[in-house]
Design a protein around this motif. Structure first.
Motif, PDB file in Angstrom:
ATOM      1  N   ILE A  62     -18.986 103.383 -55.695  1.00 50.25           N
ATOM      2  CA  ILE A  62     -19.776 102.617 -56.652  1.00 50.25           C
ATOM      3  C   ILE A  62     -20.495 101.485 -55.941  1.00 50.25           C
ATOM      4  N   ALA A  63     -21.439 100.893 -56.660  1.00 55.62           N
ATOM      5  CA  ALA A  63     -22.141  99.727 -56.123  1.00 55.62           C
ATOM      6  C   ALA A  63     -22.156  98.643 -57.193  1.00 55.62           C
ATOM      7  N   ILE A  64     -22.270  97.378 -56.771  1.00 55.01           N
ATOM      8  CA  ILE A  64     -22.318  96.281 -57.731  1.00 55.01           C
ATOM      9  C   ILE A  64     -23.570  95.439 -57.472  1.00 55.01           C
ATOM     10  N   LEU A  65     -24.275  95.148 -58.555  1.00 57.70           N
ATOM     11  CA  LEU A  65     -25.405  94.226 -58.463  1.00 57.70           C
ATOM     12  C   LEU A  65     -24.977  92.931 -59.162  1.00 57.70           C
ATOM     13  N   ASP A  66     -24.668  91.967 -58.354  1.00 62.53           N
ATOM     14  CA  ASP A  66     -24.146  90.721 -58.910  1.00 62.53           C
ATOM     15  C   ASP A  66     -25.227  89.655 -58.824  1.00 62.53           C
ATOM     16  N   ARG A  96     -34.215  97.467 -58.561  1.00 65.52           N
ATOM     17  CA  ARG A  96     -34.826  98.657 -57.983  1.00 65.52           C
ATOM     18  C   ARG A  96     -33.852  99.417 -57.075  1.00 65.52           C
ATOM     19  N   ASP A  97     -32.962  98.625 -56.430  1.00 69.35           N
ATOM     20  CA  ASP A  97     -31.984  99.253 -55.537  1.00 69.35           C
ATOM     21  C   ASP A  97     -31.119 100.269 -56.276  1.00 69.35           C
ATOM     22  N   ILE A  98     -30.816  99.960 -57.548  1.00 65.94           N
ATOM     23  CA  ILE A  98     -29.900 100.816 -58.307  1.00 65.94           C
ATOM     24  C   ILE A  98     -30.411 102.239 -58.343  1.00 65.94           C
ATOM     25  N   ASP A  99     -31.636 102.373 -58.799  1.00 65.24           N
ATOM     26  CA  ASP A  99     -32.224 103.689 -58.926  1.00 65.24           C
ATOM     27  C   ASP A  99     -32.243 104.428 -57.584  1.00 65.24           C
ATOM     28  N   ALA A 100     -32.678 103.688 -56.566  1.00 66.22           N
ATOM     29  CA  ALA A 100     -32.789 104.294 -55.234  1.00 66.22           C
ATOM     30  C   ALA A 100     -31.425 104.780 -54.735  1.00 66.22           C
ATOM     31  N   THR A 101     -30.416 103.941 -54.935  1.00 63.53           N
ATOM     32  CA  THR A 101     -29.093 104.309 -54.426  1.00 63.53           C
ATOM     33  C   THR A 101     -28.546 105.530 -55.163  1.00 63.53           C
ATOM     34  N   LYS A 103     -30.363 107.858 -56.451  1.00 63.74           N
ATOM     35  CA  LYS A 103     -31.131 109.025 -56.020  1.00 63.74           C
ATOM     36  C   LYS A 103     -30.698 109.517 -54.654  1.00 63.74           C
ATOM     37  N   GLN A 104     -30.255 108.570 -53.817  1.00 65.94           N
ATOM     38  CA  GLN A 104     -29.767 108.993 -52.499  1.00 65.94           C
ATOM     39  C   GLN A 104     -28.417 109.708 -52.611  1.00 65.94           C
ATOM     40  N   GLY A 105     -27.828 109.617 -53.782  1.00 70.09           N
ATOM     41  CA  GLY A 105     -26.528 110.257 -53.971  1.00 70.09           C
ATOM     42  C   GLY A 105     -25.391 109.476 -53.362  1.00 70.09           C
ATOM     43  N   LEU A 106     -25.616 108.183 -53.104  1.00 64.13           N
ATOM     44  CA  LEU A 106     -24.586 107.378 -52.460  1.00 64.13           C
ATOM     45  C   LEU A 106     -23.481 106.974 -53.439  1.00 64.13           C
ATOM     46  N   ILE A 107     -23.839 106.817 -54.707  1.00 62.45           N
ATOM     47  CA  ILE A 107     -22.853 106.289 -55.665  1.00 62.45           C
ATOM     48  C   ILE A 107     -22.833 107.096 -56.952  1.00 62.45           C
ATOM     49  N   ARG A 108     -21.723 106.947 -57.683  1.00 62.75           N
ATOM     50  CA  ARG A 108     -21.604 107.621 -58.966  1.00 62.75           C
ATOM     51  C   ARG A 108     -21.710 106.620 -60.117  1.00 62.75           C
ATOM     52  N   MET A 109     -21.530 105.342 -59.781  1.00 60.05           N
ATOM     53  CA  MET A 109     -21.582 104.351 -60.853  1.00 60.05           C
ATOM     54  C   MET A 109     -22.059 103.021 -60.273  1.00 60.05           C
ATOM     55  N   ALA A 110     -22.775 102.260 -61.085  1.00 59.63           N
ATOM     56  CA  ALA A 110     -23.185 100.922 -60.663  1.00 59.63           C
ATOM     57  C   ALA A 110     -22.806  99.931 -61.756  1.00 59.63           C
ATOM     58  N   ILE A 111     -22.410  98.712 -61.335  1.00 56.67           N
ATOM     59  CA  ILE A 111     -22.067  97.672 -62.306  1.00 56.67           C
ATOM     60  C   ILE A 111     -23.033  96.510 -62.104  1.00 56.67           C
ATOM     61  N   VAL A 112     -23.622  96.047 -63.205  1.00 57.20           N
ATOM     62  CA  VAL A 112     -24.609  94.981 -63.105  1.00 57.20           C
ATOM     63  C   VAL A 112     -24.126  93.748 -63.872  1.00 57.20           C
ATOM     64  N   PHE A 113     -24.001  92.639 -63.151  1.00 56.96           N
ATOM     65  CA  PHE A 113     -23.716  91.358 -63.804  1.00 56.96           C
ATOM     66  C   PHE A 113     -25.024  90.595 -63.886  1.00 56.96           C
ATOM     67  N   PRO A 114     -25.450  90.163 -65.094  1.00 54.56           N
ATOM     68  CA  PRO A 114     -26.695  89.381 -65.219  1.00 54.56           C
ATOM     69  C   PRO A 114     -26.483  87.942 -64.730  1.00 54.56           C
ATOM     70  N   ARG A 115     -27.567  87.198 -64.675  1.00 55.85           N
ATOM     71  CA  ARG A 115     -27.463  85.789 -64.281  1.00 55.85           C
ATOM     72  C   ARG A 115     -26.601  85.009 -65.277  1.00 55.85           C
ATOM     73  N   ASN A 116     -25.993  83.966 -64.786  1.00 57.18           N
ATOM     74  CA  ASN A 116     -25.202  83.064 -65.642  1.00 57.18           C
ATOM     75  C   ASN A 116     -24.093  83.780 -66.400  1.00 57.18           C
ATOM     76  N   PHE A 117     -23.454  84.736 -65.754  1.00 55.12           N
ATOM     77  CA  PHE A 117     -22.413  85.515 -66.430  1.00 55.12           C
ATOM     78  C   PHE A 117     -21.261  84.628 -66.889  1.00 55.12           C
ATOM     79  N   GLN A 118     -20.762  83.795 -65.966  1.00 58.88           N
ATOM     80  CA  GLN A 118     -19.601  82.975 -66.315  1.00 58.88           C
ATOM     81  C   GLN A 118     -19.944  81.940 -67.388  1.00 58.88           C
ATOM     82  N   TYR A 119     -21.150  81.381 -67.280  1.00 62.48           N
ATOM     83  CA  TYR A 119     -21.566  80.386 -68.258  1.00 62.48           C
ATOM     84  C   TYR A 119     -21.591  81.018 -69.654  1.00 62.48           C
ATOM     85  N   ASP A 120     -22.202  82.205 -69.726  1.00 61.07           N
ATOM     86  CA  ASP A 120     -22.263  82.898 -71.013  1.00 61.07           C
ATOM     87  C   ASP A 120     -20.879  83.220 -71.521  1.00 61.07           C
TER      88      ASP A 120
END
Lengths: 381, 248
Positions: A62-66, A96-101, A103-120
């Motif tokens: 998996i990959a994480i976009l934090d 953009r990295d998510i889609d590319a990754t 498509k490369q078949g590198l990952i099966r799942m991605a997790i995205v944390f938006p800005r100000n996650f802890q504050y929210d």
């Protein structure tokens, strides 16, 4: 000493029968390649299904976009990375990295944390996290998102640990019969059904057709051996090989795969012998129709292997199938055997739990034996 | 011919639906005789032979084989006959000795008897030293000779040979016929079908089937005289040309 003619006749038949069985064993013994396959096929299948072809999800990449990079997202990320289900292979930096990754078949799942996650999370109670999964394999995608959600929920619970929420429903899960959710609990009964079906039905039908092809069947039929005994003698060695296979599979599943035999071992073995006889009678039936060994093999494959795989319930749950297919599945003997093995071996149930299934198998066997043996006689007339 | 009748067929008939494969054949075979059963493909030889072996029930007529009725006593007939088919009929993946053991065993011979017979048979074919090699490794001619001796290993009253020398070279065929004469001199009746007309001349008597009927039955010498031909080949062609049935 005076022996009655009837008694002498009986002794005569038994020794002929014994000689025939011995000859049949010699055939199997001489054909080392087939013998090798017969003995190794179940072992290889058990190991393959047990280890490689498991539907448990482990170490999924998996990959994480934090985009927030705060204490909360770091804590969750660490939890996820530490889990045995996931293997964090990449930290992403933009959408953009998510889609590319993917498509490369590198990952099966991605997790995205938006800005100000802890504050929210702490202030507005509206924190959001996005989970993106590769659903080209829907089952895996589902499993992965469930695992990830569970980890995130755990974290949330740990935050609220001190302050009890006023209204909570706590779900308590108990996985009966298979607490570790091991795939092997499902596969072992399935492989047993598959192997017995193949060994008995395919090998017997080929062995009988071989005699027809070679012209030896004609000579045997002209001999005083009764057709009924010819058929029985030809199936006995395969019955023995099957018992060996059952033993191998059970030993492997207990000592290698860690699947215990919870129920009565004797009952399990008798049920397996019953299913073996069912398969043997199917083999005899196929041999009646087939003229060449290839035809026998092909018929066995098409009429047994696939239905066993599809309808026994071991790969696909029968309850989820359309009604028409569910009806068809009832005539597949492997389905009933699979239910029996699961009940006895995994759930530890006794004969009273499986007598209905056993009765169905006995009925099928009797019908098959009757048809195949009477057909064999008609062919002689 | 004078002698004890071991096969006697009387108007023996087999129909499959509208098709009459064997049409009222009547003949006798006596003990120790070599009886040639000739006919073109599709003339009904195999069907007739299957009825005599107890493999198939006649539609009409009667037949006694080795003193037993083909309708009611086919199990007894099976015990008293030997059979060798045109297709090669030994097990290639068994050794010579194992093949003898098996066939002698299913006819109910005792272990001692089987051992004695095996040794006799192996010596007769000069196969000593090779008895443990697989039949697969034997040349075709040897296999056919072995198959014949195995077919009479239980000393049957009659041995049925269905084109036993198909695909065998002339020298081996000669040797094969020596074995047949040998068996005949010991009182075993030989009922043989063949395509080779020179072999037909070796028989004591031959019958020629055309379209399910027996159109000629006599010694080869008498038949050649009757049909004014110098060989059985000529006799056979004259008769076979009358056939209306297509050969298969």
């Amino acid at each position: 000493m005076i022996t009655t003619p009837v008694a002498r006749e009986k002794v005569y038949t038994m020794s002929q029968f014994y000689i025939f069985v011995k000859k049949e064993c010699l055939h199997i013994w001489r054909d080392r390649r087939t013998l090798f396959i017969l003995v190794w096929m179940p072992i290889v299948q058990i190991i393959l299904y047990g280890f490689a072809l498991t539907n448990e999800v482990k170490n999924s990449r998996i990959a994480i976009l934090d985009q927030s990079k705060d204490d909360a997202t770091t804590a969750i990320s660490n939890e996820i990375a530490a889990s045995r289900y996931f293997n964090l292979v990449k930290n992403l930096h933009s959408y953009r990295d998510i889609d590319a990754t993917f498509k490369q078949g590198l990952i099966r799942m991605a997790i995205v944390f938006p800005r100000n996650f802890q504050y929210d999370l702490l202030h507005s109670n509206r924190a959001q996290v996005q989970i993106i999964a590769d659903a080209s394999d829907p089952n895996t995608a589902n499993t992965l998102t469930n695992y990830a959600t569970a980890i995130i929920n755990d974290y949330q619970l740990s935050l609220n640990n001190n302050e009890q929420l006023p209204y909570t429903i706590k779900t308590q899960l108990r996985m009966l019969y298979n607490p570790e959710l091991k795939g092997a609990y499902n596969f072992v009964p399935g492989v047993m059904a598959l192997v017995l079906m193949l060994v008995c039905a395919m090998m017997t039908s080929m062995a009988i057709v071989k005699e027809k092809e070679m012209g030896t069947m004609e000579v045997i039929l002209v001999s005083p051996l009764r057709p009924f005994w010819i058929i029985i003698a030809k199936t006995i060695p395969y019955l023995l090989v099957s018992v060996l296979n059952i033993a191998c599979i059970l030993l492997l599943s207990v000592f290698v795969l860690g699947v215990p035999i919870t129920g009565n071992l004797g009952l399990l073995i008798w049920e397996s012998v019953l299913f073996t006889v069912t398969s043997l009678s199917i083999g005899i039936l196929i041999s009646n129709g087939a003229k060449t060994q290839q035809a026998a093999m092909f018929t066995s494959m098409m009429s047994l292997f696939l239905p066993t795989l599809l309808f026994s319930g071991f790969l696909f749950p029968v309850e989820n199938m359309p009604v028409a297919l569910q009806v068809i599945s009832n005539v597949v003997p492997a389905k009933w055997y699979y239910i029996i093995v699961k009940s006895v071996m995994i759930k530890g149930l006794g004969f009273f739990a499986v007598w209905k299934e056993t009765l169905i198998l006995v009925g099928m066997t009797l019908i098959l034996l009757f048809i195949s043996i009477s057909k064999f006689k008609i062919r002689l007339a | 011919m004078i002698g004890e009748k071991v096969i006697s067929a009387e108007k023996l008939t087999k129909r499959f639906g509208d098709f009459t494969a064997v049409d009222h054949i009547t003949f006798d075979v006596v003990k120790g005789e070599i009886f040639g059963f000739l006919g073109a493909n599709g003339a009904g030889k195999t069907t007739a032979m299957r009825m005599l072996c107890g493999l198939s029930l006649p539609t009409l007529g009667s037949a006694m084989v080795a003193g037993f009725d083909v309708y009611r006593q086919n199990e007894l007939i099976k015990k008293n006959i030997g059979y060798m088919s045109q297709k090669f009929s030994l097990y290639e993946d068994l050794t010579i000795r194992e093949n003898i053991r098996f066939y002698a065993g299913i006819y109910g011979l005792t272990d001692d008897k089987i051992k004695e017979k095996s040794n006799l048979l192996i010596n007769r074919l000069n196969l000593a030293g090779q008895e443990k090699s697989l039949v697969r490794s034997l040349p075709l001619g040897w296999r056919q000779k072995l198959a014949f001796l195995i077919a009479i290993v239980h000393d049957p009253a009659i041995v049925f040979l269905d084109e036993p020398t198909g695909g065998v070279d002339p020298i081996t065929r000669r040797e094969f016929w020596e074995l047949i004469y040998d068996a005949s001199s010991k009182g075993i009746t030989v009922f043989v079908t063949t395509h080779y007309m020179d072999e037909a001349e070796y028989c004591h008597r031959v019958s020629i089937m055309v379209d399910g009927r027996i159109d000629a039955l006599d010694s080869p010498a008498n038949l050649m005289k009757e049909y004014a031909s110098s060989s059985m080949d000529g006799v056979f062609l004259q008769l076979a040309r009358k056939a209306l049935r297509m050969s298969d």
